[in-house]
Motif scaffolding. Structure first.
Motif, PDB file in Angstrom:
ATOM      1  N   GLY A 402       0.836  -1.207   0.000  1.00  0.00           N
ATOM      2  CA  GLY A 402       0.000   0.000   0.000  1.00  0.00           C
ATOM      3  C   GLY A 402       0.867   1.253   0.000  1.00  0.00           C
ATOM      4  N   LYS A 403       2.037   1.159   0.635  1.00  0.00           N
ATOM      5  CA  LYS A 403       2.929   2.324   0.681  1.00  0.00           C
ATOM      6  C   LYS A 403       3.916   2.322  -0.482  1.00  0.00           C
ATOM      7  CE  LYS A 403       2.596   2.302   5.682  1.00  0.00           C
ATOM      8  NZ  LYS A 403       2.983   1.326   6.661  1.00  0.00           N
ATOM      9  N   ASN A 404       4.182   1.136  -1.017  1.00  0.00           N
ATOM     10  CA  ASN A 404       5.159   1.030  -2.097  1.00  0.00           C
ATOM     11  C   ASN A 404       4.570   0.211  -3.251  1.00  0.00           C
ATOM     12  OD1 ASN A 404       7.295   0.551  -3.780  1.00  0.00           O
ATOM     13  ND2 ASN A 404       8.382  -0.822  -2.365  1.00  0.00           N
ATOM     14  N   PRO A 405       3.956   0.878  -4.219  1.00  0.00           N
ATOM     15  CA  PRO A 405       3.259   0.162  -5.289  1.00  0.00           C
ATOM     16  C   PRO A 405       4.163  -0.762  -6.105  1.00  0.00           C
ATOM     17  CG  PRO A 405       2.765   2.521  -5.335  1.00  0.00           C
ATOM     18  CD  PRO A 405       3.870   2.336  -4.353  1.00  0.00           C
ATOM     19  N   ALA A 406       5.484  -0.540  -6.026  1.00  0.00           N
ATOM     20  CA  ALA A 406       6.384  -1.403  -6.801  1.00  0.00           C
ATOM     21  C   ALA A 406       6.487  -2.800  -6.177  1.00  0.00           C
ATOM     22  CB  ALA A 406       7.776  -0.761  -6.878  1.00  0.00           C
ATOM     23  N   LEU A 407       6.062  -2.935  -4.946  1.00  0.00           N
ATOM     24  CA  LEU A 407       6.179  -4.221  -4.245  1.00  0.00           C
ATOM     25  C   LEU A 407       5.043  -5.156  -4.676  1.00  0.00           C
ATOM     26  CD1 LEU A 407       7.898  -5.219  -1.556  1.00  0.00           C
ATOM     27  CD2 LEU A 407       5.632  -5.059  -0.544  1.00  0.00           C
ATOM     28  N   ASN A 408       5.399  -6.381  -5.053  1.00  0.00           N
ATOM     29  CA  ASN A 408       4.383  -7.373  -5.426  1.00  0.00           C
ATOM     30  C   ASN A 408       4.255  -8.381  -4.276  1.00  0.00           C
ATOM     31  OD1 ASN A 408       3.055  -9.647  -6.303  1.00  0.00           O
ATOM     32  ND2 ASN A 408       3.872  -9.527  -8.391  1.00  0.00           N
ATOM     33  N   PRO A 409       3.176  -8.299  -3.486  1.00  0.00           N
ATOM     34  CA  PRO A 409       3.080  -9.143  -2.293  1.00  0.00           C
ATOM     35  C   PRO A 409       3.163 -10.642  -2.598  1.00  0.00           C
ATOM     36  CG  PRO A 409       1.338  -7.494  -2.311  1.00  0.00           C
ATOM     37  CD  PRO A 409       2.014  -7.410  -3.640  1.00  0.00           C
ATOM     38  N   LEU A 410       2.557 -11.065  -3.712  1.00  0.00           N
ATOM     39  CA  LEU A 410       2.569 -12.507  -4.013  1.00  0.00           C
ATOM     40  C   LEU A 410       3.982 -12.972  -4.368  1.00  0.00           C
ATOM     41  CD1 LEU A 410      -0.753 -12.830  -6.040  1.00  0.00           C
ATOM     42  CD2 LEU A 410      -0.319 -13.491  -3.674  1.00  0.00           C
ATOM     43  N   ALA A 411       4.699 -12.145  -5.125  1.00  0.00           N
ATOM     44  CA  ALA A 411       6.080 -12.524  -5.468  1.00  0.00           C
ATOM     45  C   ALA A 411       6.938 -12.561  -4.209  1.00  0.00           C
ATOM     46  CB  ALA A 411       6.645 -11.518  -6.477  1.00  0.00           C
ATOM     47  N   GLU A 412       6.698 -11.623  -3.303  1.00  0.00           N
ATOM     48  CA  GLU A 412       7.473 -11.585  -2.052  1.00  0.00           C
ATOM     49  C   GLU A 412       7.170 -12.791  -1.176  1.00  0.00           C
ATOM     50  OE1 GLU A 412       9.922  -9.083  -1.020  1.00  0.00           O
ATOM     51  OE2 GLU A 412       9.715  -9.061  -3.201  1.00  0.00           O
ATOM     52  N   MET A 413       5.914 -13.249  -1.207  1.00  0.00           N
ATOM     53  CA  MET A 413       5.563 -14.452  -0.440  1.00  0.00           C
ATOM     54  C   MET A 413       6.432 -15.618  -0.925  1.00  0.00           C
ATOM     55  SD  MET A 413       3.128 -13.836   1.843  1.00  0.00           S
ATOM     56  CE  MET A 413       2.243 -15.334   2.256  1.00  0.00           C
ATOM     57  N   GLU A 414       6.503 -15.783  -2.240  1.00  0.00           N
ATOM     58  CA  GLU A 414       7.314 -16.870  -2.819  1.00  0.00           C
ATOM     59  C   GLU A 414       8.793 -16.690  -2.449  1.00  0.00           C
ATOM     60  OE1 GLU A 414       6.513 -19.509  -4.591  1.00  0.00           O
ATOM     61  OE2 GLU A 414       4.530 -19.140  -5.478  1.00  0.00           O
ATOM     62  N   ARG A 415       9.252 -15.452  -2.565  1.00  0.00           N
ATOM     63  CA  ARG A 415      10.681 -15.179  -2.435  1.00  0.00           C
ATOM     64  C   ARG A 415      11.160 -15.264  -0.996  1.00  0.00           C
ATOM     65  NH1 ARG A 415      14.384 -10.897  -3.050  1.00  0.00           N
ATOM     66  NH2 ARG A 415      12.905  -9.355  -2.257  1.00  0.00           N
ATOM     67  N   LYS A 416      10.363 -14.732  -0.065  1.00  0.00           N
ATOM     68  CA  LYS A 416      10.879 -14.570   1.293  1.00  0.00           C
ATOM     69  C   LYS A 416      10.129 -15.343   2.367  1.00  0.00           C
ATOM     70  CE  LYS A 416      12.921  -9.973   1.217  1.00  0.00           C
ATOM     71  NZ  LYS A 416      12.654  -8.572   1.510  1.00  0.00           N
ATOM     72  N   VAL A 417       8.845 -15.583   2.150  1.00  0.00           N
ATOM     73  CA  VAL A 417       8.017 -16.059   3.269  1.00  0.00           C
ATOM     74  C   VAL A 417       7.833 -17.574   3.279  1.00  0.00           C
ATOM     75  CG1 VAL A 417       5.711 -15.903   4.305  1.00  0.00           C
ATOM     76  CG2 VAL A 417       6.808 -13.843   3.404  1.00  0.00           C
ATOM     77  N   PHE A 418       7.616 -18.169   2.106  1.00  0.00           N
ATOM     78  CA  PHE A 418       7.233 -19.573   2.067  1.00  0.00           C
ATOM     79  C   PHE A 418       8.241 -20.506   2.741  1.00  0.00           C
ATOM     80  CE2 PHE A 418       4.248 -19.257  -1.882  1.00  0.00           C
ATOM     81  CZ  PHE A 418       3.289 -18.675  -1.073  1.00  0.00           C
ATOM     82  N   ALA A 419       9.498 -20.125   2.747  1.00  0.00           N
ATOM     83  CA  ALA A 419      10.528 -21.004   3.331  1.00  0.00           C
ATOM     84  C   ALA A 419      10.231 -21.330   4.793  1.00  0.00           C
ATOM     85  CB  ALA A 419      11.895 -20.331   3.226  1.00  0.00           C
ATOM     86  N   GLY A 420       9.481 -20.487   5.454  1.00  0.00           N
ATOM     87  CA  GLY A 420       9.196 -20.714   6.872  1.00  0.00           C
ATOM     88  C   GLY A 420       7.977 -21.585   7.133  1.00  0.00           C
ATOM     89  N   PHE A 421       7.350 -22.105   6.059  1.00  0.00           N
ATOM     90  CA  PHE A 421       6.070 -22.813   6.245  1.00  0.00           C
ATOM     91  C   PHE A 421       6.071 -24.186   5.570  1.00  0.00           C
ATOM     92  CE2 PHE A 421       5.350 -18.368   6.928  1.00  0.00           C
ATOM     93  CZ  PHE A 421       4.507 -18.346   8.041  1.00  0.00           C
TER      94      PHE A 421
END
Ligand SMILES: [Fe+2]
Length: 445
Positions: A402-421
């Motif tokens: 919401g603050k940074n339109p260049a950020l793609n939340p779904l791509a970030e989930m794949e890139r940074k978050v999924f490893a923890g689950f």
């Protein structure tokens, strides 16, 4: 405009989330039982309403938002608020919102009838759906037209009312807060006056009062839990509506709202008046706001995991709504203790399963051991804790986007978050948020 007697095309719109007394009368009523149906009715240009009776604790869109919608689409139709036990608004708030009064439920046809002059029901008006006015002067641009017959209710007008003279000039016939008698309105209609006019600036002022009041309500501790929660659901649903993914469907959104509503009523039935911490937590809006969104997303993630039982769905919802309760009054430097503190707070609360307590304790643990407090081997993290953790991470990214339109939340989930689950939880997320829509199971409690 033609007027003929003995038929009618106006009805009273009753927007009530639950048991409106079964009303049997000749009074024409339009009954709706959900916020979205209310919105559709208010926006339907083919329908005319003699009065709008709103239960402000409706789920989305609910709270004051529905009152604002009524004013937006039906600017001269009187609006009443319905309530069960305590009046939700003060007289000053009613006045600022342009609400004509508040009525205790169950309401009956005579109560409704008393507030609407019967003239509006006695005639058939051959009218255009919504007024189409051609603006031909600068002055025209300042005014909004409304159907003359909408003022037949005998209620006080929120605005100064004008007629447009053949010369194109506007002539005031009524001051705001005064009432045009139905007989006088009918006289105008019979002389061929199809429209009355009020100033757009006055309308905007009324709408902005409603918006401001909605914001005020959710930070005001005196209003009822129900009303505040209703305003919060709007925020939770706005968050979900704002998620632009390929997988999420309208059915998903309906499910998420229904789901959180069911968990909310379960908590309400738990008699939280005797549970100080929970009551305080629910009143602590910055935490609870976030929790509603977490519960909505965790409930959605549970769908592809084939969670079948009512108790399992409830355990997920309760844990998600209450997962940050440990942050209540916690100094910032003790942030990392909040999962354990929250679990301790709820350990003896009847109605909350051990699995939910454990999930609260573990909601920051991660399989790759990057989480905290790091007391559990990554592969042993409670599945509900994972659902909450993944939902929380997703909300963080949505807020950042919401603050940074260049950020793609779904791509970030794949890139940074999924490893923890774990794989099933990641797959559930991909099914809900990253796949082309397929038929959704609409399982609820
Ligand atoms: Fe947390």
């Amino acid at each position: 405009m033609t007027v003929s007697q003995t038929a009618q095309n106006y009805s009273a719109l009753i927007i009530n989330s639950s048991d409106c007394d079964a009303i049997s009368s000749k009074l024409p009523l339009t009954l709706v039982s959900s916020g979205s149906a209310a919105k559709t009715a208010l926006m339907d240009s083919k329908r005319r309403f003699a009065g709008i009776f709103i239960d402000p604790v409706m789920p989305y869109p609910g709270g004051v938002e529905l009152i604002g919608l009524a004013h937006r689409y039906r600017p001269v139709t009187p609006v009443y608020v319905l309530y069960r036990k305590n009046k939700p608004f003060t007289e000053a708030e009613l006045d600022r919102m342009g609400v004509h009064g508040q009525l205790q439920t169950p309401i009956s046809a005579p109560i409704i009838q008393k507030r609407i002059a019967s003239q509006i029901f006695d005639y058939w008006f051959d009218l255009p759906a919504f007024p189409q006015i051609t603006e031909s002067s600068e002055e025209d641009r300042l005014y909004t037209a409304v159907l003359s017959s909408d003022l037949l209710t005998g209620s006080a007008s929120l605005y100064d009312i004008h007629v447009r003279l053949p010369s194109g000039r506007y002539f005031k016939i009524l001051n705001a807060r005064d009432t045009l008698s139905p007989e006088r309105v009918l006289g105008y209609i019979q002389k061929g006056v199809g429209f009355f006019y009020f100033k757009k600036a006055d309308h905007e002022l009324c709408l902005s009062y409603c918006d401001n009041l909605a914001k005020f309500l959710i930070s005001h501790h005196e209003v009822s839990f129900e009303l505040r929660a209703s305003a919060l659901y709007n925020q939770g649903q706005k968050l979900i509506n704002g998620i632009h993914t390929e997988g999420l469907t309208a059915e998903h959104i309906d499910f998420a709202v229904l789901y959180v509503g069911q968990i909310r009523s379960f908590i309400t039935r738990m008699d939280i008046d005797n549970l100080d911490e929970m009551r305080t937590f629910l009143a602590h809006l910055s935490l609870y706001d976030r929790s509603v969104s977490t519960a909505m997303i965790a409930g959605l993630l549970a769908l592809p995991l084939k969670v079948e039982s009512e108790s399992a769905f409830r355990a997920i919802g309760l844990a998600a709504l209450l997962h940050d309760i440990g942050m209540l009054n916690l100094p910032e430097d003790r942030y990392f203790e909040h999962p354990a503190i929250g679990a301790r707070m709820l350990a003896d609360v009847p109605g909350i399963d051990a699995v939910s307590i454990q999930a609260i304790e573990q909601h920051h643990e991660r399989r790759d051991n990057t989480g905290f407090p790091g007391r559990v081997n990554g592969s042993n993290v409670n599945r509900i804790a994972e659902l909450i953790g993944l939902s929380d991470e997703f909300i963080n990214l949505l807020e950042a986007a919401g603050k940074n339109p260049a950020l793609n939340p779904l791509a970030e989930m794949e890139r940074k978050v999924f490893a923890g689950f774990s794989f099933p939880v990641i797959e559930a997320f991909r099914t809900v948020f990253m796949q082309k829509p397929t038929k959704t199971s609409s399982k609820a409690l």
